[in-house]
Write a protein that holds these residues in place. Structure first.
Motif, PDB file in Angstrom:
ATOM      1  N   ALA A  50       0.844  -1.193   0.000  1.00 47.83           N
ATOM      2  CA  ALA A  50       0.000   0.000   0.000  1.00 47.83           C
ATOM      3  C   ALA A  50       0.877   1.240   0.000  1.00 47.83           C
ATOM      4  CB  ALA A  50      -0.920   0.001   1.225  1.00 47.83           C
ATOM      5  N   LYS A  51       0.417   2.279  -0.690  1.00 45.64           N
ATOM      6  CA  LYS A  51       1.176   3.518  -0.812  1.00 45.64           C
ATOM      7  C   LYS A  51       0.257   4.692  -0.511  1.00 45.64           C
ATOM      8  CE  LYS A  51       3.890   1.411  -4.532  1.00 45.64           C
ATOM      9  NZ  LYS A  51       4.341   1.510  -5.935  1.00 45.64           N
ATOM     10  N   SER A  52       0.734   5.606   0.327  1.00 42.20           N
ATOM     11  CA  SER A  52      -0.042   6.806   0.629  1.00 42.20           C
ATOM     12  C   SER A  52       0.882   8.016   0.583  1.00 42.20           C
ATOM     13  CB  SER A  52      -0.711   6.698   2.006  1.00 42.20           C
ATOM     14  OG  SER A  52       0.240   6.436   3.013  1.00 42.20           O
ATOM     15  N   THR A  53       0.484   9.019  -0.180  1.00 42.91           N
ATOM     16  CA  THR A  53       1.316  10.215  -0.297  1.00 42.91           C
ATOM     17  C   THR A  53       1.299  10.993   1.012  1.00 42.91           C
ATOM     18  OG1 THR A  53      -0.532  11.491  -1.193  1.00 42.91           O
ATOM     19  CG2 THR A  53       0.938  10.425  -2.777  1.00 42.91           C
ATOM     20  N   LEU A  54       2.391  11.688   1.248  1.00 37.22           N
ATOM     21  CA  LEU A  54       2.547  12.526   2.450  1.00 37.22           C
ATOM     22  C   LEU A  54       2.822  13.958   2.003  1.00 37.22           C
ATOM     23  CD1 LEU A  54       4.817  10.157   4.590  1.00 37.22           C
ATOM     24  CD2 LEU A  54       2.327  10.382   4.671  1.00 37.22           C
ATOM     25  N   HIS A  55       1.819  14.587   1.415  1.00 43.62           N
ATOM     26  CA  HIS A  55       1.987  15.922   0.836  1.00 43.62           C
ATOM     27  C   HIS A  55       1.289  17.012   1.631  1.00 43.62           C
ATOM     28  CE1 HIS A  55       2.783  14.114  -3.464  1.00 43.62           C
ATOM     29  NE2 HIS A  55       3.752  13.870  -2.598  1.00 43.62           N
ATOM     30  N   GLU A  56       0.619  16.656   2.696  1.00 46.91           N
ATOM     31  CA  GLU A  56      -0.217  17.628   3.402  1.00 46.91           C
ATOM     32  C   GLU A  56       0.426  18.084   4.712  1.00 46.91           C
ATOM     33  OE1 GLU A  56      -2.842  18.696   1.822  1.00 46.91           O
ATOM     34  OE2 GLU A  56      -2.440  17.238   0.228  1.00 46.91           O
ATOM     35  N   PHE A  78       1.659  12.985  10.309  1.00 47.70           N
ATOM     36  CA  PHE A  78       0.740  12.114   9.583  1.00 47.70           C
ATOM     37  C   PHE A  78       0.292  10.985  10.512  1.00 47.70           C
ATOM     38  CE2 PHE A  78       4.892  10.188   8.908  1.00 47.70           C
ATOM     39  CZ  PHE A  78       4.653   8.830   9.032  1.00 47.70           C
ATOM     40  N   THR A  79      -0.792  10.337  10.122  1.00 47.10           N
ATOM     41  CA  THR A  79      -1.359   9.260  10.922  1.00 47.10           C
ATOM     42  C   THR A  79      -1.038   7.908  10.284  1.00 47.10           C
ATOM     43  OG1 THR A  79      -3.162  10.673  11.678  1.00 47.10           O
ATOM     44  CG2 THR A  79      -3.487   8.285  11.857  1.00 47.10           C
ATOM     45  N   TYR A  80      -0.578   6.994  11.145  1.00 42.75           N
ATOM     46  CA  TYR A  80      -0.297   5.625  10.711  1.00 42.75           C
ATOM     47  C   TYR A  80      -1.228   4.705  11.497  1.00 42.75           C
ATOM     48  CZ  TYR A  80       2.252   1.165  10.343  1.00 42.75           C
ATOM     49  OH  TYR A  80       2.599  -0.152  10.138  1.00 42.75           O
ATOM     50  N   GLU A  81      -1.992   3.897  10.759  1.00 44.22           N
ATOM     51  CA  GLU A  81      -3.002   3.062  11.411  1.00 44.22           C
ATOM     52  C   GLU A  81      -2.453   1.731  11.890  1.00 44.22           C
ATOM     53  OE1 GLU A  81      -6.203   2.729   8.669  1.00 44.22           O
ATOM     54  OE2 GLU A  81      -6.790   4.849   8.847  1.00 44.22           O
ATOM     55  N   GLY A  82      -1.200   1.462  11.614  1.00 41.29           N
ATOM     56  CA  GLY A  82      -0.621   0.206  12.061  1.00 41.29           C
ATOM     57  C   GLY A  82      -1.044  -0.948  11.166  1.00 41.29           C
ATOM     58  N   GLY A  83      -0.711  -2.164  11.562  1.00 42.19           N
ATOM     59  CA  GLY A  83      -1.071  -3.327  10.767  1.00 42.19           C
ATOM     60  C   GLY A  83       0.045  -4.354  10.759  1.00 42.19           C
ATOM     61  N   ASP A  84      -0.242  -5.472  10.141  1.00 39.39           N
ATOM     62  CA  ASP A  84       0.700  -6.585  10.073  1.00 39.39           C
ATOM     63  C   ASP A  84       1.608  -6.402   8.860  1.00 39.39           C
ATOM     64  OD1 ASP A  84       2.014  -8.950  10.371  1.00 39.39           O
ATOM     65  OD2 ASP A  84       0.394 -10.188   9.532  1.00 39.39           O
ATOM     66  N   HIS A  85       2.627  -5.560   9.015  1.00 38.42           N
ATOM     67  CA  HIS A  85       3.508  -5.224   7.903  1.00 38.42           C
ATOM     68  C   HIS A  85       4.932  -5.703   8.180  1.00 38.42           C
ATOM     69  CE1 HIS A  85       0.535  -1.682   7.637  1.00 38.42           C
ATOM     70  NE2 HIS A  85       0.192  -2.577   6.720  1.00 38.42           N
ATOM     71  N   VAL A 121       6.662  12.385  -1.985  1.00 39.20           N
ATOM     72  CA  VAL A 121       7.045  11.634  -0.792  1.00 39.20           C
ATOM     73  C   VAL A 121       5.832  10.806  -0.375  1.00 39.20           C
ATOM     74  CG1 VAL A 121       6.488  13.643   0.658  1.00 39.20           C
ATOM     75  CG2 VAL A 121       7.847  11.768   1.591  1.00 39.20           C
ATOM     76  N   ARG A 122       6.074   9.585   0.086  1.00 31.38           N
ATOM     77  CA  ARG A 122       4.957   8.710   0.451  1.00 31.38           C
ATOM     78  C   ARG A 122       5.407   7.690   1.489  1.00 31.38           C
ATOM     79  NH1 ARG A 122       6.791   7.994  -4.480  1.00 31.38           N
ATOM     80  NH2 ARG A 122       7.716   5.987  -5.068  1.00 31.38           N
ATOM     81  N   LEU A 123       4.420   7.079   2.115  1.00 30.35           N
ATOM     82  CA  LEU A 123       4.634   5.957   3.024  1.00 30.35           C
ATOM     83  C   LEU A 123       4.199   4.696   2.307  1.00 30.35           C
ATOM     84  CD1 LEU A 123       5.441   5.327   6.039  1.00 30.35           C
ATOM     85  CD2 LEU A 123       2.976   5.184   6.458  1.00 30.35           C
ATOM     86  N   GLU A 124       5.073   3.682   2.283  1.00 27.56           N
ATOM     87  CA  GLU A 124       4.759   2.411   1.636  1.00 27.56           C
ATOM     88  C   GLU A 124       4.853   1.286   2.666  1.00 27.56           C
ATOM     89  OE1 GLU A 124       6.847   1.548  -1.935  1.00 27.56           O
ATOM     90  OE2 GLU A 124       6.396   3.488  -2.869  1.00 27.56           O
ATOM     91  N   THR A 125       3.844   0.431   2.678  1.00 23.85           N
ATOM     92  CA  THR A 125       3.849  -0.743   3.561  1.00 23.85           C
ATOM     93  C   THR A 125       3.725  -2.003   2.722  1.00 23.85           C
ATOM     94  OG1 THR A 125       1.445  -0.609   3.860  1.00 23.85           O
ATOM     95  CG2 THR A 125       2.828   0.542   5.469  1.00 23.85           C
ATOM     96  N   TRP A 126       4.319  -3.106   3.190  1.00 27.36           N
ATOM     97  CA  TRP A 126       4.272  -4.360   2.435  1.00 27.36           C
ATOM     98  C   TRP A 126       4.478  -5.551   3.372  1.00 27.36           C
ATOM     99  CZ3 TRP A 126       9.073  -6.917   2.398  1.00 27.36           C
ATOM    100  CH2 TRP A 126      10.198  -6.115   2.703  1.00 27.36           C
ATOM    101  N   ARG A 127       4.065  -6.719   2.882  1.00 28.03           N
ATOM    102  CA  ARG A 127       4.238  -7.966   3.633  1.00 28.03           C
ATOM    103  C   ARG A 127       4.920  -9.011   2.752  1.00 28.03           C
ATOM    104  NH1 ARG A 127       0.234 -10.990   5.130  1.00 28.03           N
ATOM    105  NH2 ARG A 127      -1.371 -10.136   3.741  1.00 28.03           N
ATOM    106  N   ILE A 147       6.387  28.452   8.481  1.00 22.10           N
ATOM    107  CA  ILE A 147       5.419  28.949   7.510  1.00 22.10           C
ATOM    108  C   ILE A 147       4.919  27.758   6.695  1.00 22.10           C
ATOM    109  CG2 ILE A 147       6.455  31.241   7.346  1.00 22.10           C
ATOM    110  CD1 ILE A 147       7.728  30.337   4.677  1.00 22.10           C
ATOM    111  N   PRO A 148       3.715  27.851   6.110  1.00 20.66           N
ATOM    112  CA  PRO A 148       3.219  26.740   5.294  1.00 20.66           C
ATOM    113  C   PRO A 148       4.146  26.465   4.115  1.00 20.66           C
ATOM    114  CG  PRO A 148       1.456  28.290   5.810  1.00 20.66           C
ATOM    115  CD  PRO A 148       2.736  28.946   6.231  1.00 20.66           C
ATOM    116  N   ALA A 149       4.277  25.195   3.771  1.00 17.05           N
ATOM    117  CA  ALA A 149       5.134  24.801   2.660  1.00 17.05           C
ATOM    118  C   ALA A 149       4.397  23.776   1.803  1.00 17.05           C
ATOM    119  CB  ALA A 149       6.443  24.212   3.159  1.00 17.05           C
ATOM    120  N   THR A 150       4.399  24.003   0.507  1.00 18.66           N
ATOM    121  CA  THR A 150       3.827  23.037  -0.427  1.00 18.66           C
ATOM    122  C   THR A 150       4.855  21.948  -0.712  1.00 18.66           C
ATOM    123  OG1 THR A 150       2.436  24.720  -1.454  1.00 18.66           O
ATOM    124  CG2 THR A 150       2.888  22.739  -2.741  1.00 18.66           C
ATOM    125  N   VAL A 151       4.411  20.713  -0.706  1.00 16.86           N
ATOM    126  CA  VAL A 151       5.247  19.563  -1.061  1.00 16.86           C
ATOM    127  C   VAL A 151       4.513  18.778  -2.150  1.00 16.86           C
ATOM    128  CG1 VAL A 151       6.199  17.369  -0.239  1.00 16.86           C
ATOM    129  CG2 VAL A 151       6.429  19.428   1.160  1.00 16.86           C
TER     130      VAL A 151
END
Length: 809
Positions: free
Chosen positions: A3-9, A70-77, A181-187, A26-30
């Protein structure tokens, strides 16, 4: 499944203590960079207007920290990775206070293992950037200084060289998270990399997949690879981390440049499975075609002939620089506009210059779809580069990453080791100051060709641009392979392009200011003059204004005001490049291509570009459209005072027809006529020496008729010496869908007639420029602008100066 989720916010950026601005977050766009964040916050002036660039010079000499939560929901990764597609440049990445990775290279992707630092719920992510100057100057002090075309330390950091300023660009050596930039999880396992190598064998299209896996255990895996609807399945035993899979496609359609054929693309995919579970997948599109670079010595020296699917291609090229100085502003829509403008001008080849960046996936995808060939420089330009660590390892990692990333794209046809560095070592007084210091030769002659063969293996590599083929020969020898021609712009009149007999011209160019609307974007100077302060600030070339004036003095009447200067310099640029390309095309097949410096700009500036930094077409673009047409006729000098007509047929069909031309006095009176029957084979040329009554006398000129190819002209004197009548014409306007048609009827000769609707509406465009008419002829200019069409006053202004211009007005 991965799973991949962008981290742009939610990003902010903060300067180090003592920064002139943004000492608080100050706010920064990514994706983005610090200068853009400061500009959005109103803390700095626009660096593109007037001398605003000065006001951000301090940014690159400070450290900056980006933060988000950012929020990470956890899981069996088994794997939790932070993935950065671009960090600019020297950065330390921390998650919840734990350092998970570091970067020192803008030009590669990074994957950091976040398992030990991540927690369920809220997570604090921090990217702390060290000033590029701090890093580069420290490396320079450690390793010893090396020559650079500019007094900047950009050769001591793996960052775009043009970030530190160039002779067409600003110094905005900022920092930032410049790509996704993103967070990637895998099993169990994931697909780490896929390199699809395409070839043609026995009527089949072959895709050889080279696949790297990352495992979390010893499970048996299965790879399912598809190409064009064909599938191969490969079991991967426990412990294996690599795999090779071949898929064959029957009777594939070939990918061609847009002026040679179609651009069929085939879906390819790799799926990783464990039992019934899909773990990961990768998809792309590929094209089937062959690429060769013929540089085998011949009786005249050494050619440089690009062959696609076995056919020699006369390259109609342009050089490409980053389309924005603030790189993150460039999106797919902007790239598509620019590349479609290239195709519309007849361009079939884009060389990505070594002082910029490896472009985005969108860029190469669009070139695949549009049929634009891409020549890719490795990112070294106009400087001596250290080969000591950490640079050798960084260059190797960077090259491997981009060779793999770009492998699927059929548009990418060549790799080149560097821009002008081998030439610099020979000619730019490098050898004495370098002594025994490394300067990059090990990259260009050893490391990079090895990596191209190992990772790619399907595209030719050439050590440098320019390069003559062997180390012992001068790298810019005209009879051997690729050359750059810069003595003309720097030292001589543009007619001296005809003194060259090159095999392949990889760079040559001539300057002009941008369009009127762009000039008004870049300067608020009043009165507006060629030498006003902001005009000079936006002229980065050494003695650039003097070189422009030298060209005006050689060819055109004296300028009377800024309007004349702007129009005359733009016409001179277009004429210079047209003269050069017509000469080079007249030499084919001995000469096999021309690559103009340059297609685009990265900000509003006086430069060599055909399309300015606000995306507006300069007259040069229209000249390229004419001179890169598949079929052209060109008058060329013959002997001391003679003239010949060279006809070039670069189409796939025989050119059967009649070419007519006239000999005229300066008043436009026809004193001689000729009709030439021609039959020219595909991809061939013919020439006729003009004699007798069609040979022009001093003060006369030649012009072809209104044919189905661009009009050719020949003038026996420069405009400043021609006895032109003052331009007389009638001009009428009529409404058309989305704009106005302007019909101009000539009463006298009209020389290089242009219409500049951006003076009335910055968004207005026009369909033609640089039209030469003789008395009685008409030209219709179609202006696209609803604003002009809706205003009688603006419509009327289309027919008068400074909107409608001719050299002899």
């Amino acid at each position: 499944m991965s799973a991949k989720s962008t981290l742009h916010e939610g990003w902010t950026v903060t300067g180090d203590p003592g920064t002139p601005a943004a000492a608080e977050p100050i706010p920064a766009t990514v994706p983005g960079e610090v200068v853009s964040a400061l500009l959005a916050a109103g803390l700095v002036a626009d660096p593109y207007t007037d001398e605003g660039e000065r006001g951000v010079a301090w940014v690159g000499r400070r450290d900056w920290t980006y933060r988000t939560t950012f929020t990470y929901e956890g899981g069996d990764h088994d794997g939790v990775d932070l993935v950065f597609d671009g960090l600019d440049t020297v950065a330390r990445v921390s998650l919840n206070g734990e350092v998970v990775g570091e970067s020192a290279n803008m030009h590669r992707r990074y994957r950091f293992d976040a398992r030990s630092a991540i927690r369920q719920g809220a997570n604090d992510l921090e990217v702390a950037f060290t000033s590029p100057y701090t890093y580069a100057e420290a490396q320079r002090d450690r390793l010893g200084d090396r020559p650079n075309a500019y007094d900047e330390p950009g050769n001591f950091i793996r960052k775009a060289a043009c970030n530190f300023g160039w002779d067409w660009g600003p110094n905005l050596a900022s920092a930032g998270i410049w790509r996704d930039v993103r967070l990637e999880t895998w099993r169990t396992a994931r697909i780490a990399e896929v390199v699809p190598r395409t070839s043609l064998e026995g009527g089949q299209g072959i895709v050889d997949f080279a696949i790297d896996l990352q495992r979390a255990g010893e499970a048996d895996l299965v790879l399912v690879c598809t190409a064009g609807g064909h599938t191969a399945v490969l079991p991967v035993p426990a412990g294996a981390g690599t795999a090779q899979v071949r898929v064959a496609v029957d009777d594939p359609q070939l990918w061609w440049p847009h002026n040679r054929g179609g651009q069929p693309l085939y879906d390819v995919s790799v799926t990783l499975r464990s039992g019934d579970e899909e773990l990961d997948s990768w998809t792309h599109r590929v094209g089937f075609r062959t690429v060769e670079l013929d540089t085998e010595p011949d009786a005249d020296g050494r050619p440089y002939v690009l062959k696609i699917n076995g056919e020699a291609v006369w390259v109609k090229g342009v050089n490409w620089i980053p389309d924005e100085a603030l790189f993150s502003r460039v999106d797919a829509a902007r790239l598509e506009r620019r590349l479609r403008q290239a195709v519309a001008a007849g361009i079939d080849y884009v060389r990505i210059w070594g002082g910029g960046v490896y472009e985005s996936e969108d860029f190469y995808r669009l070139c695949d779809e549009l049929g634009l060939m891409v020549g890719q420089d490795f990112l070294f330009a106009c400087a001596a580069y250290p080969e000591e660590e950490p640079f050798w390892s960084e260059v190797e990692a960077e090259a491997r990453d981009n060779l793999a990333r770009l492998a699927p794209h059929p548009s990418l046809v060549t790799w080149t080791g560097n821009n002008e560095n081998i030439w610099g070592w020979h000619d730019w007084d490098w050898q004495e100051p370098l002594g025994e210091l490394s300067w990059g030769a090990g990259y260009y002659h050893d490391l990079l060709p090895k990596l191209v063969a190992e990772v790619d293996g399907t595209r030719p590599y050439w050590p440098g641009s320019p390069y003559s083929g062997v180390r012992e020969l001068h790298p810019n020898e005209p009879t051997h392979a690729s050359v750059h021609i810069w003595d003309v712009w720097n030292q001589e009149d543009y007619a001296h392009y005809r003194d060259w007999r090159p095999r392949f011209v990889a760079e040559f160019g001539y300057q002009a200011p941008p369009t009127w609307a762009t000039v008004r974007r870049m300067t608020t100077d009043e009165p507006l003059q060629a030498e006003s302060p902001s005009m000079l600030w936006h002229q980065k070339a050494a003695d650039g204004q003097a070189k422009l004036q030298r060209g005006l003095d050689a060819h055109l009447p004296p300028v009377r005001d800024f309007d004349d200067w702007l129009y005359f310099t733009q016409v001179n640029q277009a004429r210079a490049i047209r003269l050069g390309i017509e000469h080079f095309r007249s030499l084919q097949p001995y000469c096999s291509g021309a690559v103009v410096w340059q297609l685009n700009d990265c900000w509003p500036v006086t430069s060599w570009a055909a399309i300015d930094g606000e995306e507006r077409l300069k007259p040069l673009w229209y000249a390229l459209r004419d001179v890169y047409a598949d079929r052209i006729a060109t008058f060329q000098p013959h002997g001391e005072d003679g003239v010949k007509l060279v006809v070039v047929n670069d189409s796939a069909e025989v050119w059967n027809g009649v070419i007519g031309f006239w000999k005229c006095t300066s008043e436009g009176r026809i004193t001689g006529r000729a009709l030439l029957e021609i039959r020219i084979d595909p991809r061939d040329t013919a020439e006729v020496v003009l004699e007798g009554q069609v040979a022009p006398a001093p003060g006369e000129f030649l012009v072809t008729g209104r044919e189905d190819f661009p009009r050719a002209t020949w003038f026996t004197k420069e405009d400043k010496d021609m006895d032109w009548a003052t331009a007389r014409f009638t001009a009428e306007t009529a409404a058309v869908d989305g704009g106005v048609a302007v019909t101009v009827t000539a009463d006298t000769v009209l020389r290089d007639l242009c219409l500049f609707p951006d003076r009335l509406d910055p968004d207005a465009t026009v369909d033609k420029a640089l039209v030469t008419l003789i008395p009685g002829e008409q030209a219709v200019f179609t202006v696209t602008s609803e604003a002009i069409a809706a205003s009688p006053e603006l419509t009327a202004a289309l027919t008068t100066k400074p909107v409608l211009r001719a050299i002899n007005d």
